[in-house]
Scaffold this motif. Structure first.
Motif, PDB file in Angstrom:
ATOM      1  N   GLU A 132       0.824  -1.209   0.000  1.00  0.00           N
ATOM      2  CA  GLU A 132       0.000   0.000   0.000  1.00  0.00           C
ATOM      3  C   GLU A 132       0.860   1.262   0.000  1.00  0.00           C
ATOM      4  O   GLU A 132       0.591   2.224  -0.716  1.00  0.00           O
ATOM      5  N   ASP A 133       1.922   1.260   0.809  1.00  0.00           N
ATOM      6  CA  ASP A 133       2.835   2.406   0.920  1.00  0.00           C
ATOM      7  C   ASP A 133       4.243   1.855   1.114  1.00  0.00           C
ATOM      8  O   ASP A 133       4.673   1.618   2.243  1.00  0.00           O
ATOM      9  N   PRO A 134       4.984   1.624   0.028  1.00  0.00           N
ATOM     10  CA  PRO A 134       6.293   0.964   0.149  1.00  0.00           C
ATOM     11  C   PRO A 134       7.305   1.727   1.002  1.00  0.00           C
ATOM     12  O   PRO A 134       8.116   1.108   1.693  1.00  0.00           O
ATOM     13  N   ASP A 135       7.292   3.061   0.957  1.00  0.00           N
ATOM     14  CA  ASP A 135       8.222   3.813   1.806  1.00  0.00           C
ATOM     15  C   ASP A 135       7.909   3.576   3.282  1.00  0.00           C
ATOM     16  O   ASP A 135       8.818   3.408   4.103  1.00  0.00           O
ATOM     17  N   ALA A 136       6.628   3.559   3.622  1.00  0.00           N
ATOM     18  CA  ALA A 136       6.243   3.276   5.005  1.00  0.00           C
ATOM     19  C   ALA A 136       6.617   1.849   5.389  1.00  0.00           C
ATOM     20  O   ALA A 136       7.044   1.591   6.530  1.00  0.00           O
ATOM     21  N   SER A 137       6.485   0.923   4.444  1.00  0.00           N
ATOM     22  CA  SER A 137       6.872  -0.469   4.713  1.00  0.00           C
ATOM     23  C   SER A 137       8.371  -0.570   4.975  1.00  0.00           C
ATOM     24  O   SER A 137       8.808  -1.292   5.879  1.00  0.00           O
ATOM     25  N   ALA A 138       9.174   0.144   4.180  1.00  0.00           N
ATOM     26  CA  ALA A 138      10.630   0.131   4.373  1.00  0.00           C
ATOM     27  C   ALA A 138      10.994   0.727   5.726  1.00  0.00           C
ATOM     28  O   ALA A 138      11.862   0.202   6.440  1.00  0.00           O
ATOM     29  N   LEU A 139      10.337   1.816   6.095  1.00  0.00           N
ATOM     30  CA  LEU A 139      10.616   2.452   7.382  1.00  0.00           C
ATOM     31  C   LEU A 139      10.235   1.532   8.544  1.00  0.00           C
ATOM     32  O   LEU A 139      10.955   1.434   9.549  1.00  0.00           O
ATOM     33  N   ALA A 140       9.114   0.828   8.403  1.00  0.00           N
ATOM     34  CA  ALA A 140       8.694  -0.098   9.454  1.00  0.00           C
ATOM     35  C   ALA A 140       9.686  -1.243   9.614  1.00  0.00           C
ATOM     36  O   ALA A 140      10.019  -1.646  10.744  1.00  0.00           O
ATOM     37  N   LEU A 141      10.184  -1.780   8.494  1.00  0.00           N
ATOM     38  CA  LEU A 141      11.194  -2.835   8.564  1.00  0.00           C
ATOM     39  C   LEU A 141      12.469  -2.327   9.230  1.00  0.00           C
ATOM     40  O   LEU A 141      13.048  -2.998  10.093  1.00  0.00           O
ATOM     41  N   ARG A 142      12.900  -1.152   8.813  1.00  0.00           N
ATOM     42  CA  ARG A 142      14.120  -0.566   9.393  1.00  0.00           C
ATOM     43  C   ARG A 142      13.970  -0.393  10.897  1.00  0.00           C
ATOM     44  O   ARG A 142      14.865  -0.752  11.671  1.00  0.00           O
ATOM     45  N   SER A 143      12.840   0.131  11.328  1.00  0.00           N
ATOM     46  CA  SER A 143      12.604   0.356  12.760  1.00  0.00           C
ATOM     47  C   SER A 143      12.569  -0.963  13.519  1.00  0.00           C
ATOM     48  O   SER A 143      13.168  -1.088  14.599  1.00  0.00           O
ATOM     49  N   ALA A 144      11.886  -1.959  12.962  1.00  0.00           N
ATOM     50  CA  ALA A 144      11.768  -3.251  13.629  1.00  0.00           C
ATOM     51  C   ALA A 144      13.104  -3.968  13.722  1.00  0.00           C
ATOM     52  O   ALA A 144      13.301  -4.816  14.610  1.00  0.00           O
ATOM     53  N   LEU A 145      14.039  -3.636  12.827  1.00  0.00           N
ATOM     54  CA  LEU A 145      15.359  -4.257  12.841  1.00  0.00           C
ATOM     55  C   LEU A 145      16.380  -3.417  13.622  1.00  0.00           C
ATOM     56  O   LEU A 145      17.582  -3.656  13.519  1.00  0.00           O
ATOM     57  N   GLY A 146      15.901  -2.441  14.353  1.00  0.00           N
ATOM     58  CA  GLY A 146      16.779  -1.689  15.251  1.00  0.00           C
ATOM     59  C   GLY A 146      17.183  -0.316  14.766  1.00  0.00           C
ATOM     60  O   GLY A 146      17.860   0.425  15.484  1.00  0.00           O
TER      61      GLY A 146
END
Length: 248
Positions: A132-146
């Motif tokens: 739905e929002d790939p930039d938001a998805s990338a940011l969520a992955l980055r945050s979840a990985l520290g």
């Protein structure tokens, strides 16, 4: 030295899977955890979309009149065409076996990025939409990985006037997707007037060398040792605005 490390031990991703946890386990197994300076994790759009539940059963799709008419022109499943139209803001090109659209996110691409290959559902009556929002998805992955890794979500695009597909970034976090070199100088002291570097696209293309485009089964890659410039911008920065379209 820049090194490309494929992550080939990820399981088939399903809706609601904990993708960050699975990626971290894969990085640990490969001896690539904890992150180092210059690390960029590239993940395919497919595994992000699957984890986010973007798989659609075509049996549930009722094509409208516009989709039925367009499907006859492009010789594609009307249900698929209906999904393409829902995900797009404009049809750019429609001829037999070719349907190019402007995705609602601004990308100009085949079939609004909807895919039916390598989706882990036996193909058939399933289709996979972009996140739905790939930039938001990338940011969520980055945050979840520290928050230490830069993250790029990649897809494969064809290009006007050239055969073949290349990896491109449709989502990014933790790095500047577009590096503006205008105002700097070349080695001869000449002022750079137009040079902007699509860094996130370059990273995605490099990762695709290890990911492949067929049955390789490598949905994620870590690039280590990349001199990442300061700054941060999502992959949306790479989309040229309509008012700057050079070919309309």
């Amino acid at each position: 030295m820049i090194a490309i490390h494929p992550l080939s031990d990820l399981p088939e991703i399903r809706a609601a899977d904990d993708l960050p946890l699975l990626l971290r386990h894969s990085l640990e197994s490969a001896g690539l955890w904890p992150p180092a300076a210059g690390d960029v994790l590239i993940v395919t759009q497919k595994i992000v979309s699957k984890a986010e539940g973007r798989l659609v059963d075509l049996e549930t799709v009722e094509p409208g009149p516009a989709a039925v008419e367009l499907a006859a022109t492009v010789r594609k499943d009307p249900r698929l065409v209906e999904l393409v139209l829902r995900e797009s803001s404009a049809v750019v090109r429609a001829v037999p076996n070719v349907l190019i659209t402007r995705h609602r996110l601004g990308h100009v691409m085949a079939n609004s990025g909807i895919d039916r290959s390598n989706i882990g559902a036996g193909g058939g009556e399933q289709a996979l939409l972009l996140p739905e929002d790939p930039d938001a998805s990338a940011l969520a992955l980055r945050s979840a990985l520290g928050g230490e890794l830069a993250v790029v979500i990649s897809d494969s695009f064809g290009r006007p006037w050239r055969h073949g597909v290349v990896g491109v970034a449709i989502g990014a976090a933790g790095l500047p997707s577009l590096v503006d070199r205008r105002g700097g100088q070349d080695r001869d002291g000449r002022r750079l007037e137009v040079t902007q570097i699509a860094l996130a696209d370059q990273v995605a293309t490099a990762a695709t060398l290890a990911m492949g485009e067929g049955d390789e089964g490598v949905p994620a890659v870590l690039i280590r040792g990349l001199p990442v410039p300061a700054g941060e911008s999502g992959a949306s920065a790479l989309v040229r605005p309509l008012e700057e379209d050079l070919f309309r």
